[in-house]
Design a protein around this motif. Structure first.
Motif, short mmCIF file in Angstrom:
data_model
loop_
_atom_site.label_atom_id
_atom_site.label_comp_id
_atom_site.label_asym_id
_atom_site.label_seq_id
_atom_site.Cartn_x
_atom_site.Cartn_y
_atom_site.Cartn_z
N HIS A 43 0.80 -1.22 0.00
CA HIS A 43 0.00 0.00 0.00
C HIS A 43 0.83 1.27 0.00
CE1 HIS A 43 -3.22 -2.85 0.76
NE2 HIS A 43 -4.08 -1.88 0.51
N THR A 44 2.13 1.16 0.24
CA THR A 44 3.01 2.32 0.08
C THR A 44 3.77 2.27 -1.23
OG1 THR A 44 4.68 1.15 1.42
CG2 THR A 44 3.30 2.77 2.55
N ALA A 45 3.65 1.14 -1.94
CA ALA A 45 4.27 0.97 -3.26
C ALA A 45 5.77 1.23 -3.22
CB ALA A 45 3.59 1.87 -4.29
N ILE A 46 6.46 0.58 -2.27
CA ILE A 46 7.90 0.75 -2.15
C ILE A 46 8.60 -0.56 -2.48
CG2 ILE A 46 7.74 2.61 -0.46
CD1 ILE A 46 8.31 0.61 1.74
N SER A 97 0.46 1.60 9.31
CA SER A 97 -0.56 1.16 8.35
C SER A 97 -1.30 2.33 7.70
CB SER A 97 -1.57 0.23 9.04
OG SER A 97 -2.25 0.92 10.08
N LEU A 98 -1.15 3.53 8.26
CA LEU A 98 -1.78 4.72 7.67
C LEU A 98 -0.86 5.43 6.69
CD1 LEU A 98 -3.48 6.23 10.86
CD2 LEU A 98 -4.47 4.68 9.17
N ALA A 99 0.40 5.00 6.62
CA ALA A 99 1.37 5.65 5.73
C ALA A 99 0.99 5.42 4.28
CB ALA A 99 2.78 5.12 6.01
N SER A 100 1.26 6.44 3.45
CA SER A 100 0.89 6.34 2.03
C SER A 100 2.09 6.31 1.10
CB SER A 100 -0.01 7.54 1.65
OG SER A 100 0.67 8.77 1.91
N SER A 166 -8.04 -5.41 6.55
CA SER A 166 -7.04 -4.39 6.25
C SER A 166 -6.16 -4.13 7.47
CB SER A 166 -7.72 -3.08 5.82
OG SER A 166 -8.39 -2.48 6.92
N ALA A 167 -4.92 -3.77 7.22
CA ALA A 167 -4.00 -3.50 8.32
C ALA A 167 -4.46 -2.34 9.21
CB ALA A 167 -2.59 -3.23 7.78
N PRO A 168 -5.00 -1.23 8.67
CA PRO A 168 -5.47 -0.17 9.56
C PRO A 168 -6.55 -0.64 10.54
CG PRO A 168 -5.23 0.68 7.34
CD PRO A 168 -5.05 -0.80 7.25
N LEU A 169 -7.49 -1.44 10.07
CA LEU A 169 -8.55 -1.94 10.96
C LEU A 169 -7.97 -2.92 11.97
CD1 LEU A 169 -11.47 -2.21 11.84
CD2 LEU A 169 -11.78 -3.95 10.03
N HIS A 170 -7.15 -3.85 11.49
CA HIS A 170 -6.53 -4.82 12.39
C HIS A 170 -5.69 -4.13 13.46
CE1 HIS A 170 -2.68 -7.46 12.80
NE2 HIS A 170 -3.45 -7.65 13.85
N HIS A 171 -4.86 -3.19 13.05
CA HIS A 171 -3.96 -2.53 14.00
C HIS A 171 -4.71 -1.60 14.95
CE1 HIS A 171 -0.01 -3.26 11.56
NE2 HIS A 171 -0.44 -4.32 12.21
#
Length: 413
Positions: A43-46, A97-100, A166-171
């Motif tokens: 989700h950060t496309a790195i 998990s909120l990082a873009s 999703s990681a944001p919800l899980h975390h």
């Protein structure tokens, strides 16, 4: 046993259980985060290289702010400081998990490391205090509870990933749950309050010499830990052309033997003392390293990684315990040891990779074996830490430190 003594023992039992829960909650954050790294990368496309750089930021953030923990404990008292710092750590789980993008991920991981390091120092300082009052070794089992928490967090993260949560919800769910558990546990831990006239520790200061000595022992163990966790599966795959399942089993063998040894380590330390325990562990770790670099079959190399985990398991808990009893400022000494060990954990994976690129993975783990041998040769430095073993505290000194110890006895839970 008098009624007062029985009540005091019961109070200490509650405090010991509470600090164990704190260690478990702290470890659960790490386990919860680690399992969702692939989601965060997607989700950060790195790239993999960018991810490796980003994952250095937690250790960097922790190393820079660990010295502040002692000042915070001085200002607010150990229990309140631990409550706040542990909550910062558990809630910081939400940030990555909120990082873009790469920049926001590095910032999130840096802040996460800040909270991790300061809470780590606070809980280890209280762990040492509890061990001193309890009268027997408990630091190994406390770090075993951290490993147990990491396994629990990993299991929860694996389930969440399997269910495509999703990681944001899980975390967010995990962070709120772990914060509640941590705050409840912190209400029962021992407390330390500095006397009003006692000078606060400096915001930043070089660690005492004793912390450097104990930190070097911890450095050897954590380097072997970081190398084995991150490279054991790759080692079996590249050196033996092992299947993915067998390669992954090497990491599991290492983590499992390490967790079990930590949970059982206190009895061994109480029976043999820290010097013989670390020396014996160093022998196991050295034998394990020799198996890894010389084994003709992958199963023997897998056993080698298990022996490394078994051998180094109790070293860091004993280094923290030794630092906490080495001088008048336990939190500063523990921060020094923690900074050295975090640095070791930071450089170990990349150092192994760099040496492997220049030579081979076999030579890289020859270096790990040499560091394991360093535990055998250097274990004797822990002898001085037993001048005042658990349950046999030195009499209160005159001046600020003596006042601090008397103040502690008046502010316990």
């Amino acid at each position: 046993m008098t009624l007062a003594a029985a009540r005091e023992r019961q109070r200490l039992k509650r405090a010991r259980l509470a600090i164990a829960v704190v260690f478990c909650a702290h470890g659960a954050v790490t386990g919860s985060f680690a399992t969702r790294i692939p989601w965060i990368q997607d989700h950060t496309a790195i790239s993999a290289g960018q991810l490796g750089l980003a994952l250095a930021f937690p250790a960097l953030g922790a190393s820079l702010t660990m010295p502040l923990a002692g000042r915070i404990m001085h200002r607010f008292g150990a229990r309140s400081a631990l409550s706040g710092l542990l909550s910062l750590w558990t809630l910081a789980l939400i940030l990555p998990s909120l990082a873009s993008n790469m920049l926001t991920l590095c910032g999130a991981l840096f802040l996460m490391g800040n909270a991790a390091g300061m809470s780590d120092v606070a809980m280890n300082a209280l762990g040492v205090e509890t061990e001193n009052k309890w009268g027997r070794s408990i630091m190994s089992s406390l770090h075993g509870m951290w490993s147990t928490g990491a396994l629990i967090g990993s299991a929860g993260g694996t389930l969440a990933a399997h269910l495509d949560v999703s990681a944001p919800l899980h975390h967010t769910i995990a962070a709120l749950l772990l914060t509640a558990v941590g705050l409840a546990a912190c209400k029962r831990v021992l407390d330390i309050h500095s006397a009003p006239e006692e000078d606060p520790p400096p915001r930043f200061a070089l660690p005492p010499k004793s912390a450097l000595v104990y930190g070097l022992i911890g450095f050897c163990a954590v380097f072997a830990e970081g190398a084995s966790l991150d490279w054991s599966a790759v080692y079996l795959r590249d050196e033996y052309d092992s299947s993915a399942g067998l390669a992954a089993a090497s990491t599991t063998a290492f983590a499992l033997t390490m967790a079990v040894a930590r949970l059982a380590g206190d009895r061994i330390v109480d029976r043999f003392g820290p010097v013989r325990t670390v020396r014996g562990g160093g022998v196991f770790a050295t034998l394990g390293g020799l198996l890894v670099v010389a084994a003709p079959h992958p199963l023997l190399a897998l056993v080698g990684f298990g022996l490394i985990g078994l051998g180094i398991a109790v070293v860091v808990p004993l280094a923290f315990a030794a630092a906490g009893r080495s001088g008048p400022n336990p939190s500063q000494a523990i921060a020094g040891v923690a900074t050295i060990t975090y640095t070791s954990g930071l450089i170990a994976p990349s150092a192994i990779g760099a040496v492997a690129d220049a030579t081979s993975l076999v030579f890289s783990f020859t270096l790990v074996t040499a560091l394991a041998l360093g535990l055998v040769l250097g274990a004797g430095v822990l002898k001085s830490a037993r001048e005042n073993p658990p349950g046999e505290l030195a009499p209160p000194a005159e001046g600020a430190e003596g006042t601090r110890q008397r103040a502690h006895s008046q502010h316990g839970p």
